[in-house]
Design a protein around this motif. Structure first.
Motif, short mmCIF file in Angstrom:
data_model
loop_
_atom_site.label_atom_id
_atom_site.label_comp_id
_atom_site.label_asym_id
_atom_site.label_seq_id
_atom_site.Cartn_x
_atom_site.Cartn_y
_atom_site.Cartn_z
N ASP A 101 -7.25 7.45 -5.00
CA ASP A 101 -7.48 6.36 -4.05
C ASP A 101 -6.15 6.05 -3.35
N GLY A 102 -6.17 5.02 -2.53
CA GLY A 102 -4.98 4.70 -1.73
C GLY A 102 -3.79 4.22 -2.55
N ASN A 103 -4.04 3.93 -3.83
CA ASN A 103 -2.93 3.56 -4.72
C ASN A 103 -2.48 4.72 -5.59
N HIS A 104 -2.86 5.91 -5.19
CA HIS A 104 -2.47 7.14 -5.90
C HIS A 104 -3.09 7.23 -7.30
N MET A 145 -0.22 7.78 2.09
CA MET A 145 -1.16 8.84 1.72
C MET A 145 -1.15 9.90 2.81
N LYS A 150 -16.41 8.89 1.56
CA LYS A 150 -15.96 8.40 0.27
C LYS A 150 -16.66 9.12 -0.87
N TYR A 170 -3.08 12.20 5.40
CA TYR A 170 -4.37 11.96 6.06
C TYR A 170 -4.57 12.96 7.18
N LEU A 172 -9.36 14.26 -0.82
CA LEU A 172 -8.38 13.38 -1.46
C LEU A 172 -8.74 13.29 -2.94
N PRO A 192 0.84 -1.19 0.00
CA PRO A 192 0.00 0.00 0.00
C PRO A 192 0.88 1.25 0.00
N ARG A 193 0.41 2.31 -0.58
CA ARG A 193 1.25 3.49 -0.71
C ARG A 193 0.88 4.52 0.35
#
Ligand code: AKG
Length: 297
Positions: free
Chosen positions: A263-266, A82, A107, A84, A260, A79-80
């Protein structure tokens, strides 16, 4: 040759060259896999397997003994990081100021924070930019140039890093709130809207499939998150709107809107379409701060 190595070797030469070239240019494996999948010629799984195999081949060719064991290694498994905002309490103790959490949409993540700047800080930032505004621009998709666009009718001004103490202080505060290095962000961009001026709905993320945006991606990576700082109240209109979410946030001096962009994978999040609604009465001044994947500039 193992099956997983074959995922690269069995691709047509044009795709192998494309992968090799883009890895050499330092492109993100995930961006590359997305582009391959979007071409319609590969499934996401096949694209990832091919890129992983190419990476292993490169590591072998470079004699990289620290490369992980071939079968287990994947550029896609971790996971990358982020940025927050910790909204576990209704108030956040930033290093030099207490900030309020006013609302949280989960979301896509959209958070409204209160009291992020004092009235004096807002006034000082506005005064610093004085009359240096010019017509706002957008990034041209074809070549990355800054161009005037009918969808963005406001005026803009920039505050470079180190230019003024107050902006530096706010920059550090935002970095602390977002748990992200201040160096991985763009300089403040102020936007000033008079009556009728607006910024029609758009995305803040940079599109890896657009040639013009790729030039900007090469300098600091993706825009992971946005802060919109409201530097003054607006009599009527001028909300920040998210048409797909049915959400409008009205400017209030000292508040900051956070969202944001990926997503969590950029990867770009298409739910983040947003804009600045036309000002009906009064003047709206905001400062944008975009958080990047990497050090900017
Ligand atoms: O004016 C606003 O409220 C939003 C501004 C914006 O989306 C931008 O400048 O990218």
């Amino acid at each position: 040759m193992t099956d997983s190595d074959n995922a690269f070797a069995s691709l047509p030469q044009t795709w192998r060259a494309w992968i090799t070239e883009n890895l050499e240019r330092g492109c993100s494996p995930l961006d590359m896999a997305n582009s391959m999948a979007r071409s319609g010629q590969h499934s996401m799984a096949a694209a990832r397997a091919a890129i992983d195999a190419a990476l292993r081949q490169r590591a072998g060719a470079n004699g990289d003994v620290s490369a992980p064991a071939p079968a287990a290694a994947s550029a896609f498994s971790a996971p990358r990081a982020m940025p927050y905002i910790d909204v576990s309490s209704n108030r956040i103790a930033a290093p030099d100021r207490e900030v309020e959490v006013l609302f949280v949409l989960k979301k896509p993540q959209v958070i409204l924070l209160g009291h992020v700047l004092s009235d004096e800080e807002c006034d000082a930032i506005i005064a610093h930019c004085g009359t240096r505004y010019t017509r706002s621009t957008v990034t041209a998709e074809a070549d990355g140039a800054s161009v005037v666009h009918e969808g963005r009718t406001s005026e803009m001004a920039f505050i470079q890093r180190g230019e003024t103490e107050v902006a530096e202080r706010v920059d550090r505060r935002l970095a602390a709130l977002a748990h992200w290095s201040p160096e991985c962000s763009e300089p403040f961009q102020l936007q000033k809207y008079g009556v009728t001026q607006e910024y029609r709905p758009h995305y803040d993320w940079l599109d890896p499939d657009s040639a013009g945006h790729r030039a900007h991606l090469a300098r600091g990576g993706q825009r992971l998150a946005t802060f919109v700082l409201y530097l003054c109240d607006v009599e009527q209109g001028g909300g920040t709107v998210f048409p797909g979410l049915g959400l409008e946030v009205f400017p209030k001096k000292g508040n900051a809107l956070w969202f944001l962009n990926t997503d969590g994978n950029h990867q770009p999040d298409p739910q983040t379409l947003h804009g600045g609604a036309p000002v009906v009465s009064g003047t709206k001044i905001i400062a944008n701060k975009w958080l990047r994947q990497e050090r900017y500039g």
